[in-house]
Every structure is written in C-alpha cells, then in structure tokens.
Design a protein around this motif. Structure first.
Motif, PDB file in Angstrom:
ATOM      1  N   LYS A   1      10.097   3.843  -3.067  1.00 33.15           N
ATOM      2  CA  LYS A   1       9.467   5.416  -3.219  1.00 33.15           C
ATOM      3  C   LYS A   1       7.939   5.405  -3.088  1.00 33.15           C
ATOM      4  N   MET A   2       7.424   6.249  -2.138  1.00 37.89           N
ATOM      5  CA  MET A   2       6.075   6.282  -1.902  1.00 37.89           C
ATOM      6  C   MET A   2       5.285   7.437  -2.438  1.00 37.89           C
ATOM      7  N   LYS A   3       4.124   7.042  -2.657  1.00 39.14           N
ATOM      8  CA  LYS A   3       3.345   8.066  -3.192  1.00 39.14           C
ATOM      9  C   LYS A   3       3.137   9.412  -2.287  1.00 39.14           C
ATOM     10  N   PRO A   4       2.489  10.483  -3.107  1.00 40.22           N
ATOM     11  CA  PRO A   4       2.406  11.406  -2.193  1.00 40.22           C
ATOM     12  C   PRO A   4       1.315  11.217  -1.350  1.00 40.22           C
ATOM     13  N   GLY A   5       1.467  11.664   0.045  1.00 37.33           N
ATOM     14  CA  GLY A   5       0.297  11.528   1.206  1.00 37.33           C
ATOM     15  C   GLY A   5       0.064  10.220   1.575  1.00 37.33           C
ATOM     16  N   TYR A   6       1.025   9.328   1.486  1.00 40.67           N
ATOM     17  CA  TYR A   6       1.191   7.828   1.859  1.00 40.67           C
ATOM     18  C   TYR A   6       0.627   7.833   3.420  1.00 40.67           C
ATOM     19  N   SER A   7       0.515   6.635   3.640  1.00 49.64           N
ATOM     20  CA  SER A   7       0.348   6.376   5.217  1.00 49.64           C
ATOM     21  C   SER A   7       1.201   5.338   5.694  1.00 49.64           C
ATOM     22  N   THR A   8       2.034   5.750   6.804  1.00 51.40           N
ATOM     23  CA  THR A   8       2.962   4.905   7.141  1.00 51.40           C
ATOM     24  C   THR A   8       2.416   3.500   8.026  1.00 51.40           C
TER      25      THR A   8
ATOM     26  N   THR B   1       0.793  -1.100   0.057  1.00 51.90           N
ATOM     27  CA  THR B   1       0.088  -0.070   0.108  1.00 51.90           C
ATOM     28  C   THR B   1       0.947   1.290  -0.043  1.00 51.90           C
ATOM     29  N   GLY B   2       0.626   2.173  -1.008  1.00 54.59           N
ATOM     30  CA  GLY B   2       1.468   3.387  -1.018  1.00 54.59           C
ATOM     31  C   GLY B   2       2.741   3.221  -1.941  1.00 54.59           C
ATOM     32  N   VAL B   3       3.163   2.326  -2.019  1.00 51.26           N
ATOM     33  CA  VAL B   3       4.312   2.130  -3.139  1.00 51.26           C
ATOM     34  C   VAL B   3       4.226   2.573  -4.373  1.00 51.26           C
ATOM     35  N   GLU B   4       4.976   3.480  -4.787  1.00 51.07           N
ATOM     36  CA  GLU B   4       4.942   4.248  -6.211  1.00 51.07           C
ATOM     37  C   GLU B   4       6.072   3.273  -7.026  1.00 51.07           C
TER      38      GLU B   4
ATOM     39  N   GLU C   1      -0.558   2.260   7.241  1.00 50.51           N
ATOM     40  CA  GLU C   1      -0.850   1.605   6.100  1.00 50.51           C
ATOM     41  C   GLU C   1      -0.009   0.550   5.494  1.00 50.51           C
ATOM     42  N   LEU C   2       1.112   1.053   5.475  1.00 54.91           N
ATOM     43  CA  LEU C   2       2.211   0.080   4.656  1.00 54.91           C
ATOM     44  C   LEU C   2       2.718  -0.937   5.448  1.00 54.91           C
ATOM     45  N   TYR C   3       2.890  -0.523   6.933  1.00 53.46           N
ATOM     46  CA  TYR C   3       3.267  -1.574   7.993  1.00 53.46           C
ATOM     47  C   TYR C   3       2.243  -2.614   8.084  1.00 53.46           C
ATOM     48  N   ASP C   4       0.980  -2.209   8.034  1.00 54.36           N
ATOM     49  CA  ASP C   4      -0.171  -3.272   8.049  1.00 54.36           C
ATOM     50  C   ASP C   4      -0.106  -4.135   6.750  1.00 54.36           C
ATOM     51  N   SER C   5       0.163  -3.459   5.718  1.00 56.25           N
ATOM     52  CA  SER C   5       0.462  -4.484   4.317  1.00 56.25           C
ATOM     53  C   SER C   5       1.606  -5.229   4.436  1.00 56.25           C
ATOM     54  N   ILE C   6       2.650  -4.860   4.942  1.00 53.19           N
ATOM     55  CA  ILE C   6       3.794  -5.719   5.200  1.00 53.19           C
ATOM     56  C   ILE C   6       3.247  -6.892   6.064  1.00 53.19           C
ATOM     57  N   GLU C   7       2.627  -6.433   7.169  1.00 59.08           N
ATOM     58  CA  GLU C   7       2.247  -7.645   8.125  1.00 59.08           C
ATOM     59  C   GLU C   7       1.265  -8.610   7.472  1.00 59.08           C
ATOM     60  N   LYS C   8       0.347  -7.932   6.623  1.00 60.52           N
ATOM     61  CA  LYS C   8      -0.591  -8.965   6.073  1.00 60.52           C
ATOM     62  C   LYS C   8       0.007  -9.730   4.975  1.00 60.52           C
ATOM     63  N   MET C   9       0.951  -9.320   4.197  1.00 63.26           N
ATOM     64  CA  MET C   9       1.445 -10.185   3.174  1.00 63.26           C
ATOM     65  C   MET C   9       2.624 -11.064   3.793  1.00 63.26           C
ATOM     66  N   LYS C  10       2.880 -10.882   5.190  1.00 59.29           N
ATOM     67  CA  LYS C  10       3.824 -11.901   5.734  1.00 59.29           C
ATOM     68  C   LYS C  10       5.096 -11.719   5.162  1.00 59.29           C
ATOM     69  N   LEU C  11       5.730 -10.683   4.599  1.00 64.47           N
ATOM     70  CA  LEU C  11       6.995 -10.489   4.239  1.00 64.47           C
ATOM     71  C   LEU C  11       7.820 -10.658   5.360  1.00 64.47           C
ATOM     72  N   PRO C  12       9.253 -11.569   5.118  1.00 65.33           N
ATOM     73  CA  PRO C  12       9.899 -11.908   6.330  1.00 65.33           C
ATOM     74  C   PRO C  12      11.074 -10.485   6.523  1.00 65.33           C
ATOM     75  N   ILE C  13      10.563  -9.406   6.802  1.00 63.59           N
ATOM     76  CA  ILE C  13      11.371  -8.214   7.235  1.00 63.59           C
ATOM     77  C   ILE C  13      12.216  -8.307   8.221  1.00 63.59           C
ATOM     78  N   THR C  14      13.530  -8.073   8.485  1.00 61.82           N
ATOM     79  CA  THR C  14      14.316  -8.061   9.397  1.00 61.82           C
ATOM     80  C   THR C  14      14.575  -6.421  10.019  1.00 61.82           C
ATOM     81  N   SER C  15      14.599  -5.507   8.964  1.00 62.70           N
ATOM     82  CA  SER C  15      14.686  -4.148   9.674  1.00 62.70           C
ATOM     83  C   SER C  15      14.074  -3.202   8.387  1.00 62.70           C
TER      84      SER C  15
END
Length: 958
Positions: free
Chosen positions: A776-783, A625-628, A785-799
């Motif tokens: 690179k994010m779209k103007p007016g993006y929500s941080t 979400t929000g990624v350009e 929503e991005l974090y929620d999207s990462i959690e929803k997709m279960k991406l194995p992010i370490t940092s």
C-alpha cells in the motif's frame, strides 16, 4: 428575387428567434458530426497503442510487410521480367497504396541452394549454402572485420559478406576462395568472403529477423551484381525474390486501414498471378490487430449513437419549440396570406428557403465545430473532468459531412412541420384558436406518455433477463445478441415519465388553488389563474426542461457509476497498489543448459517431491520509497480440502490479518459485516479459516465444521471454519466464462471456491512456499522512485502488478473515453440549449404580455409585486419542471444505468455492479441550473422594469 429579399427582411425582423433556431441546428449538426470524427480519432489512438504493445511483447516490428515469390522451372527471360514487373508494382503502386509513409522497401533475392567447396579441394565435405542480395544493405550494417566487397568480380571471383555466426557455422576464414557446385550452374562460380557485418542499430526494423539467424548459412552479395550476373545472366538459377516493406505505423489511422487491407489484397493477387500458390509467402504481423478494428469501430459507433440519442431527441424538442415560437408570431400573417389567396406551398416555400439557408450554413460549419468538440472529448477523464492528455489525431472526414447532412435534413423537416400545420388554418380558424387556449396536447390525447413508459419498462425487463442468463451461465456479452436500442430506453423512460407527471400537474394546480382560494394574495391568485388557464402554453417549455435536467442527472450518474465501477474492479482484482513476486532460493535442480548431453537433461528432470525454499528478508519491502504498508499473501491454486464426506479443490489464501487488513483495498458494504471483523475472526485462533459461500453451498460446509486442507506432496491438516464470506480481495465467485449450461444450478456447480487462513499456521503446519508481497503506497507516491528503490536494494523481483498503471490503461480505453466524453458533451450541450430555450421562451412570453403587465402596473401593482408574480410563475413552471427532471433522472439512473455493465463481462464483474451518485456531480448540476434560473430572472426583471405604462396602454389602443 423579391421573395428572397422578403425572406431576408423577415429573418432580420426576427433575428433573435432565427439566431436561436440556427444555434440549435448548428449544435445538432456538430454533435452528429462528432460521431465519425471521434470514433476515428479514438480508434486511431488505440490502434497505434496496440501496435506499440505488439512490438514490445512480440519483439516484432508491426509495420512490416513481407511477401516472397518463388520460382520453379521458369526460363531466365521470363523470371527476369517477373522480377522487374513486380519491382515496379511494389514501388509505384503497393508502396503508395498503403496510405502511410514507407520507411524502407527492401528487395531480397535468393539463389537456389548450392554446394560450397574450398577452391582446389574436390574431395572436401560439401556444405549447402545460398547467395542473397539486399537493397541498400550498406546503409544498415557496420563491418566487424574485413572490408566491403567489390561491385564487380575480381579476377572472376565474386566478393561477398557474411555474419559472424555464418563464419563460425562454415568454419572458414576471411579471404578464402570457394567454388560453388551444382548441376545447373553455368560455368565456374567462385566466391570469396571479404568482410563480417552486423547491424548498425539493434532495433533497426530493416532486418526481418532481429537476430540475423536466417543468415547463418548464407553469403551476401551486392544487389547490382546479383541482378547482372544471376537474374539477367542466369549463372546460378534464382530461387526466389522477396519484398519487405517497413512502414511508419505511427501514422496509421482508421481512415487508411482500408488502404492497408486493400493493398494487402492487391499484393497477394499480383504475386499469385505470377506463381502457383505454394510458391508464394506472405507475412503481415499487424493484420490481425488491424482487422479487429473494423468490429471495434462498429461497436463504438453503436455506443455513440445510443448515448447521443437522448441529446438528439432533446435538440429535436428544442428546434420544434423554437420553430413553433417563430410560427406562432407569424400565424396571423400566415392566416391573412391564406385568406388573400396565397397557396399553402407558396407559404411553405418561403419558410423552406429560410430553413435551407440556415441548414446549409450549419452543414458547412457544423463538422468543423464538431472537430473542436472532439478535441474536448479527448481531454475528458470523467464526467465534467478534463486532463492534459496527449493530442489525438483529429480531422474532418467525409462521414462527418454525411452524418451532418442527415442531421441538417432532419432539422429542416422539424422546421417545416409547424409551418405546414399553421398553413391549414384560415384567419377565422386562427382567431378561434386564440380564444381556445385550453386544448389538450396531442401527446396526451394519443397517450404517448403511457406508450413510452410501457416500451421502456419492457426493454428494461428484457435486458435484465438476458443479464441474468449471462451471469448464471458464465457467458460473455458476445454470446447473446443484445440490441443497442437497449441504451435508448432511458430517453423513452424520461419522456414517458415526464409527460405522465405533466398530465397530472394541472390537477395539482387546481388543488393548490382550491386549498387557499380564500387566503391567497392577489398576485398569487393571478399567477395561479395564469398558469392554470394557460397550462398547454407551458407544456413545451416544461417538457424541454424536464428532458434537459433528467438527462443531465442520468449522465452524471452513468459517468460516475462507470468510472467508479471500473476503478473498483481493477483495485479488487489486484488487491493492493502493488503486488510483487520474488525469486526464492530453493533446492530444485537447475534446468540443463543448451547443448547439454541427454544424460544431463535426464538427471535434471528428476525433481524431488518436496522442494525446500528459503524465505528472503521481508523488511526491505517496508523500506522501499513510498511504501506505507506491506503484507505477505500466500496463494495456492487447487489446494485440496475435505470435510466429512465432501471434498474438492479450492484456492487457499494465507494472510497475516492485521498487516493484510491495513494493506489491501476492499469496498464497503460488500459483506454482511465490516471486512475487518472477518479478519478478526481468524486472528483469534490460528486454526480458524474463512470459506467462500460457493464452497459452503456446493459442499454443504457450515460454520464450526472441521475442514482438512493440503495439496500435492503436502499432508492435509485440520482447520476450523469460523466464517463464510461472499467476496475476498482478488476472488471472483462467479462461474468461469464458458461454463455454459441450460440450468442455473449447474452453472453454480462450476463456481470457484476459496479458503482463507492464517499464514503462520499454513507455513508451520503445511509448507513454506513463496508468497506475494502486497504494497500500500503513500498518497502522491512516485512509481519511478519505487522502481529505482527496488533496483537499488537488488530485490530479486520476478513480476510486478501495478494498479495505477492498469487504472490509467482503463481510462484510456476507447469505450470508457467515449462514455465520459459523450456524457460530458451531451450534458454541456443540454445545459446551453436549455438556457437559450428557457431565456428565449420567457422573453417572447413577456413581450407578448406587455399590455397585461402594463395594465397591472396601471391598477396599482408595484414593480416588486410584478417581479414576485413573474418569479412565482417561473417557480410553478420552470421550477416544477426542474424538480420533475431531477426526480425522473434519479429514477432513470437507478433503473437503466446498470444496463451499461454490458460494456464489461457481467459474469466476471466483481465487485457487483452498483449505481453510484456523487454529491459533487449534483452540486455541479444544481449550481449550473440555479445560475441559469437566476440570470434568466434578472434579465426578465430588467425587461419588466423597462415597461412604461403609457406605452403599454397605447399598444392596447392600437
């Protein structure tokens, strides 16, 4: 009393002048008063924020204070008295002494270590344990099993609690009776664990050890029973007594930090007077964070003084100008009083009483106005930009009145200087002065303009030499002693340049008059004569306006430069809006689990030379979400390279040029050619690489050379150098901090090196290893929503590196907040004071020329022509002063704003610090000045229209 009444009447007669003078004094006291108030408020905010960060990172409550008193061979009576006295000291003196609310005061007692044996089993294996008690424990625990122990021994058995870990460690069960054995135990001591407890709340700061691991071999007994049986009864020797404060650190302010430090010293002194040094213990997690704020307070105070000096000098000019106007209107009266026998001290005394009244009222009200200004400073987010920020803790302190008192005293002296000069002149001398209006001002006679310019330019030269040393040697700003007066140099330059141009201005007027003497209309001719012959009369006003406008331009340039450079530094250092690192599947053996046998650990340590990774899918990043735009960026530190006989290690960066160019942030005009052209170079050939200029200079590599690149356990492969770059996102070409050397050349040898190549060739020819994902994010993006999207997709992010978060943190830094707030406040005060001074001067000037204007109306000049003459006079004085101020302010900004980079570490500052002007800042400045001139002209035109010819002529007859 008669003198006092006369002074009050005189003040009422000159109410506008007196009001203007009082306004200047009040603003001076308020501005100076903001320094300690703002310093305390902003550092208090940062102190609490740093303590919160400390708690989140260290998982330790920073508002805790622990001290323990150990006992050796003290007798029981003396030991009991020591504990009782210290209890009283901790609750009655130490607690209130911290200056912040005490949430808990936990008293912890410990017996000496004894042996634990099941009742009736003399041959059982002995286990060491201790008994402990904690005050108010029952309010902070919950029972997992069993019940709470009895307040008194039951059939001679002491009931106790323990944790589940202790139960497992002892390998016992509840309600089993044990006997405690030791040579110094009086009689038979039996205990029975009757309950298991745990923390009621996981984040309860009541417990010093969050995991309760310090209670793994401990039984807990009630505090009253412990005191009765062991402290007073001495049935088991008491080994130590501890006191644990839980303080509400959110209420900590810079004003009570001293209380915290002094109470810490008092507690240490109290404990150490009762026991020897090795028998005491102190744990204060926040002491390091708190102590450094004394130094930060000093630095912020220096910065505030440095930034406020130009405004204070301007206020001094304002008060001197208004005081001169007051005295000028009363010079005839002063001269008559002197000729009739009044002594100088009597006349000075009458003005001194007036000044004391004004300064006294300003001193009482100024700090409170300063408190209001401080709240406005806290809302500043840039130059003349305000945001809704969390409210700062602001209150008037003693230092505000102390600083305000000094400002009021200086203002009082400024008031009396023109009075003392006027009392030296008799009635005859006064009339002679009126006939000689062409006197050269004092600053021109003394060449103060040349002196101020020389000092400021020398200061600039010295600063630039020191800055050069910092950059070339990789030093920090703490390594060189920089005089805070360096930041006063802009004010000296503005004054010197303004006075020098005013020295030349009369010659310009004469040239204009001479060029058109045959063609000028009467109104312009009269205006040129008026301004040319009364040039010294306008000097104060013109200097005042020059300083105001120049300081405004300088403030706008400084604020915009600092804010933009700070943002650019963070964006460049991160490279993109978000930088993600993910876990890649690989064939590396997992680390051994806790408690694994040595053989398993040895087997796990055998890691294959080459680890094989499995690249995860990249498309999910584009769907967040929000990624350009998203890009793969491979970064390998300490990659080895060789070219001919030269070799070394550098940072290797692999990118897909098109995606990378659309994702990354890179400032314009930083390279010789546009950044995308360099990316196009490596896009044209998979073997192409870009190298940093530091590598090219240190190893003698040039465009067209072949360079072999590899790293540990990866064979080198040939690449071709297609271009040389000075900068690249995240790359800092400056020598690392600490690489101090006496020569600049040796400093350059320590500079980092960079190689940029095609990611696909690096992965194919060298190795496939984890890369970073830049977003690179779209103007007016929500941080969120991005974090929620990462959690929803279960991406194995370490940092995750969040650029927006870092920008917000930077804007909340006390020094940047101070810069923006002070520059904004200084500019607003400058404009207000400038408008009042400008209007006051011209109104009084117009009133003083009532007869002259009446005569001009009588000889045939129309009101429109008279207003035209007034407008032309303003243009030749105020207009010219404003134009000089703009010019001087621009030059001062370009010369002296780079000095502010010392607030950062110049040796690590990338992109290079540059002076930035934004059109919006100048639009604001020029709009305000234009409105000021327009309103002033309207008011003066209205006053001209109210002049009656017969009244003016009658005034002349009188």
């Amino acid at each position: 009393m008669a003198l006092f009444v006369m002074i009050i009447r005189k003040m009422i007669q000159n109410k506008w002048l007196v009001s203007s003078m009082f306004f200047g004094i009040l603003m001076t006291v308020a501005l100076v008063g903001t320094m300690p108030i703002y310093s305390e408020a902003i550092l208090t905010r940062m102190l609490v924020k740093d303590l919160e960060t400390f708690q989140n990172e260290k998982k330790v409550y920073p508002g805790s204070y622990w001290t323990m008193m150990g006992f050796y061979n003290e007798k029981s009576d003396r030991r009991a008295k020591m504990i009782s006295d210290t209890d009283r000291f901790m609750s009655d003196e130490a607690g209130p002494g911290f200056g912040i609310p005490v949430k808990e005061l936990v008293r912890e007692r410990r017996t000496k270590s004894v042996s634990l044996i099941p009742d009736g089993q003399t041959s059982a294996k002995k286990i060491s344990t201790t008994l402990r008690s904690f005050s108010d424990l029952e309010q902070h625990i919950k029972l997992e099993d069993g019940r709470l122990p009895a307040k008194q021994p039951v059939n001679g058995v002491y009931e106790v609690l323990l944790t589940e870990q202790a139960l497992s460690s002892f390998k016992i069960v509840l309600d089993q009776v044990f006997e405690l054995k030791d040579d110094k135990i009086m009689g038979t001591i039996k205990i029975k664990p009757v309950g298991l407890f745990s923390k009621k709340q996981d984040d309860d700061p009541y417990f010093r050890n969050a995991s309760l691991s310090d209670l793994n071999s401990v039984f807990v007994i009630g505090e009253e029973l412990f005191t009765q049986e062991f402290i007073k009864g001495n049935k088991i020797p008491v080994a130590s007594s501890g006191w644990f404060f839980v303080l509400d650190y959110s209420k900590m302010e810079l004003g009570n930090v001293n209380n915290f430090i002094e109470t810490d010293k008092a507690i240490r002194a109290e404990v150490k007077t009762k026991v020897v040094t090795f028998q005491s213990e102190f744990t204060v997690p926040a002491i390091a964070t708190i102590t450094k704020y004394f130094e930060r307070s000093k630095q912020l105070s220096k910065l505030m003084w440095s930034l406020n000096v130009p405004v204070l000098i301007m206020l001094g000019f304002y008060m001197f100008m208004v005081s001169n106007l007051i005295v000028d209107r009363q010079k005839n009266e002063i001269a008559i009083l002197r000729s009739r026998g009044a002594s100088r001290w009597q006349i000075v005394l009458s003005f001194a009483i007036e000044g004391l009244l004004l300064c006294g009222i300003a001193l009482l009200a100024g700090p409170f106005i300063g408190m209001g200004l401080t709240k406005m400073l806290g809302a500043s987010n840039g130059f003349l930009e305000f945001v809704q920020r969390s409210r700062m803790t602001v209150h008037v302190n003693e230092q505000a009145f102390l600083y305000g008192g000094v400002a009021a005293a200086v203002s009082f002296v400024m008031l009396l200087i023109p009075v003392m000069m006027a009392t030296r002149v008799s009635i005859v001398g006064h009339k002679q002065q009126l006939a000689r209006m062409q006197r050269m001002p004092f600053w021109h006679k003394a060449f103060l303009d040349v002196l101020a310019l020389a000092v400021s330019i020398y200061g600039l030269y010295t600063f630039q030499n020191r800055l050069k040393d910092i950059r070339s040697l990789g030093l920090t700003t703490d390594d060189l002693n920089l005089d805070p007066l360096q930041f006063v140099m802009p004010a000296l330059f503005v004054i010197g340049a303004g006075l020098l141009l005013l020295r030349l201005y009369p010659f310009v007027l004469k040239l204009i008059y001479w060029i058109g003497r045959k063609w000028w209309p009467p109104s312009l001719y009269a205006t040129l004569i008026q301004v040319g012959r009364s040039n010294s009369q306008y000097q104060f006003l013109m200097v005042f306006l020059i300083m105001t406008i120049a300081i405004g331009v300088f403030s706008a340039g400084a604020a915009r430069t600092l804010n933009t450079n700070t943002e650019d530094r963070i964006r460049y250092g991160n490279g993109a809006d978000f930088v993600l690192k993910a876990q890649w599947a690989n064939d590396k053996p997992p680390p051994p689990g806790p408690g694994a046998p040595p053989s398993a650990a040895a087997t796990a340590e055998v890691v294959p030379k080459v680890i094989h990774y499995l690249e995860p899918a990249f498309d999910p990043y584009l769907e967040l979400t929000g990624v350009e735009q998203a890009a793969k960026v491979f970064i390998k530190e300490k990659a080895s390279f060789s070219s001919g006989s030269s070799q070394g290690s550098a940072t290797l960066v692999g990118v897909d040029s098109d995606e990378f160019g659309n994702t990354t942030w890179f400032p314009k005009n930083l390279l010789d050619y546009p950044f995308y052209e360099y990316l196009n170079l490596i896009a044209s050939d998979p073997r192409a690489v870009l190298i940093s200029r530091t590598l090219a200079e240190q190893r003698g590599v040039k465009t067209g050379d072949t360079i072999s690149i590899g790293w540990e356990n990866v064979n080198s492969q040939p690449f071709v150098v297609f271009g040389i770059i000075d900068y690249f996102p995240t790359f800092n070409p400056n020598p690392p901090i600490g690489s101090i050397d006496v020569s600049e050349e040796n400093g350059k040898k320590n500079a980092p090196m960079l190689i940029v190549g095609n990611l696909s060739r690096i992965q194919f020819q060298l190795a496939l290893e984890p890369y970073e994902v830049w977003l690179k994010m779209k103007p007016g993006y929500s941080t969120t929503e991005l974090y929620d999207s990462i959690e929803k997709m279960k991406l194995p992010i370490t940092s995750i590196s969040n650029t927006r978060e870092e920008l917000t943190k930077a804007k909340n830094d006390p020094f940047l907040l101070a810069l923006n707030g002070i520059l904004t406040l200084g500019f607003i005060i400058s404009i207000v004071i400038s408008f009042v001074g400008f209007l006051l001067y011209w109104i009084l000037s117009l009133k003083g020329r009532t007869l002259q204007n009446g005569i001009m109306r009588a000889i045939g000049l129309s009101l429109r022509q008279l207003i035209g003459m007034l407008a032309l006079e303003q243009l030749l004085t105020s207009g010219v002063a404003i134009m000089i101020g703009v010019m001087v302010g621009n030059v001062a900004s370009r010369l002296f704003v780079p000095n502010f980079q010392i607030a950062f570490n110049p040796s690590s500052l990338v992109p290079p610090f540059k002076v930035i002007f934004d059109a919006i800042d100048f639009i604001r400045l020029y709009s305000i000045v234009s409105i000021m001139l327009f309103i002033g002209l309207c008011i003066l035109s209205y006053m001209l229209s109210r002049i009656r010819v017969h009244q003016a002529l009658k005034l002349g007859e009188d």
